[in-house]
Write an enzyme that holds these catalytic residues in place. Sequence first.
Site, PDB file in Angstrom:
ATOM      1  N   TYR A 248     -13.375   3.222   5.086  1.00 21.21           N
ATOM      2  CA  TYR A 248     -14.788   1.697   4.453  1.00 21.21           C
ATOM      3  C   TYR A 248     -16.133   2.726   5.108  1.00 21.21           C
ATOM      4  CZ  TYR A 248     -10.560  -1.256   3.136  1.00 21.21           C
ATOM      5  OH  TYR A 248     -10.010  -1.645   2.113  1.00 21.21           O
TER       6      TYR A 248
ATOM      7  N   HIS B   3      -9.616   5.895   1.068  1.00 22.36           N
ATOM      8  CA  HIS B   3     -10.531   5.941   0.919  1.00 22.36           C
ATOM      9  C   HIS B   3     -10.916   5.448   2.747  1.00 22.36           C
ATOM     10  CE1 HIS B   3      -8.337   2.614   0.443  1.00 22.36           C
ATOM     11  NE2 HIS B   3      -8.562   1.993   1.359  1.00 22.36           N
TER      12      HIS B   3
ATOM     13  N   ARG C 180      -0.206   4.439  -2.797  1.00 22.30           N
ATOM     14  CA  ARG C 180      -1.058   4.033  -3.498  1.00 22.30           C
ATOM     15  C   ARG C 180      -2.600   3.971  -3.456  1.00 22.30           C
ATOM     16  NH1 ARG C 180      -3.691  -1.663  -3.744  1.00 22.30           N
ATOM     17  NH2 ARG C 180      -1.939  -2.644  -2.941  1.00 22.30           N
ATOM     18  N   SER C 181      -3.239   2.916  -2.085  1.00 22.71           N
ATOM     19  CA  SER C 181      -4.263   2.751  -1.136  1.00 22.71           C
ATOM     20  C   SER C 181      -4.156   3.256   0.345  1.00 22.71           C
ATOM     21  CB  SER C 181      -4.188   1.541  -1.524  1.00 22.71           C
ATOM     22  OG  SER C 181      -5.597   1.168  -0.841  1.00 22.71           O
TER      23      SER C 181
ATOM     24  N   CYS D  25       1.043  -1.142   0.147  1.00 19.97           N
ATOM     25  CA  CYS D  25      -0.165  -0.048   0.144  1.00 19.97           C
ATOM     26  C   CYS D  25       0.931   1.372   0.445  1.00 19.97           C
ATOM     27  CB  CYS D  25      -0.982   0.234   1.421  1.00 19.97           C
ATOM     28  SG  CYS D  25      -1.902  -0.871   1.073  1.00 19.97           S
TER      29      CYS D  25
END
Length: 264
Positions: free
Chosen positions: A209, A207, A166-167, A146
């Site tokens: 969740y 993000h 990236r995430s 990540c």
Amino acid sequence: MKQYLELMKKVLDEGTPKNDRTGTGTLSIFGHQMRFNLQEGFPLVTTKRCHLRSIIHELLWFLQGDTNVAYLRENNVSIWDEWADENGNLGPVYGHQWRAWPTPDGRHIDQITTVLNQLKNDPDSRRIIVSAWNVGELDKMALAPCHAFFQFYVADGKLSCQLYQRSCDVFLGLPFNIASYALLVHMMAQQCDLEVGDFVWTGGDTHLYSNHMEQTHLQLTREPRALPKLVIKRKPESIFDYRFEDFEIEGYDPHPGIKAPVAI
């Protein structure tokens, strides 16, 4: 850490609903940057308690090139357990790529030693980079990196670092990532006789969740407190010789912890 709360609010207000690998669902934005001046304090989130033991042990584990969770379990750190196989192995994840990136001719590159040598001998280089994103080995990893790529920068005797992630799991993962790389900057700076500069965090798919929304709203009701101070008690001969006992956080007075499920 006000900017961390501002990011949470931005994802809530502007995020796009998306499906994801885990099947949980997220609100997501793409592309965000935060800058932390490490001279002003250690960037450990104060609007909930963060498990500093896990952060320190995980970084030491990465730096040893280890990819088996045995060391983490011995030190009561369970953050990688969900991805390990029955023998505790994770495949060629972060530690392997940092310390033993395989080349086509059978050699292995120790990226951490390489960047240390660059910082000491060529600090103005624009190539002081470590990458964990090895496309040739992604399918062998229990979890693709990540936090994939980071670069060091020296100016006016201060060491800065920029990470590309990236995430990013904003509620659970990001506080760990910020603190982990801030700790790494302090360690590298000490080894190179530099002061600390900035840690710059850059996120791709950033993000929240869907099962972290209640916790996020609770955290946003809390007022950030003063940042703590990191104390490194000794200077080991090598970046690889630090021990857990070498680190102390002074003045950490967080709000209570907030539990949330991990998306696997």
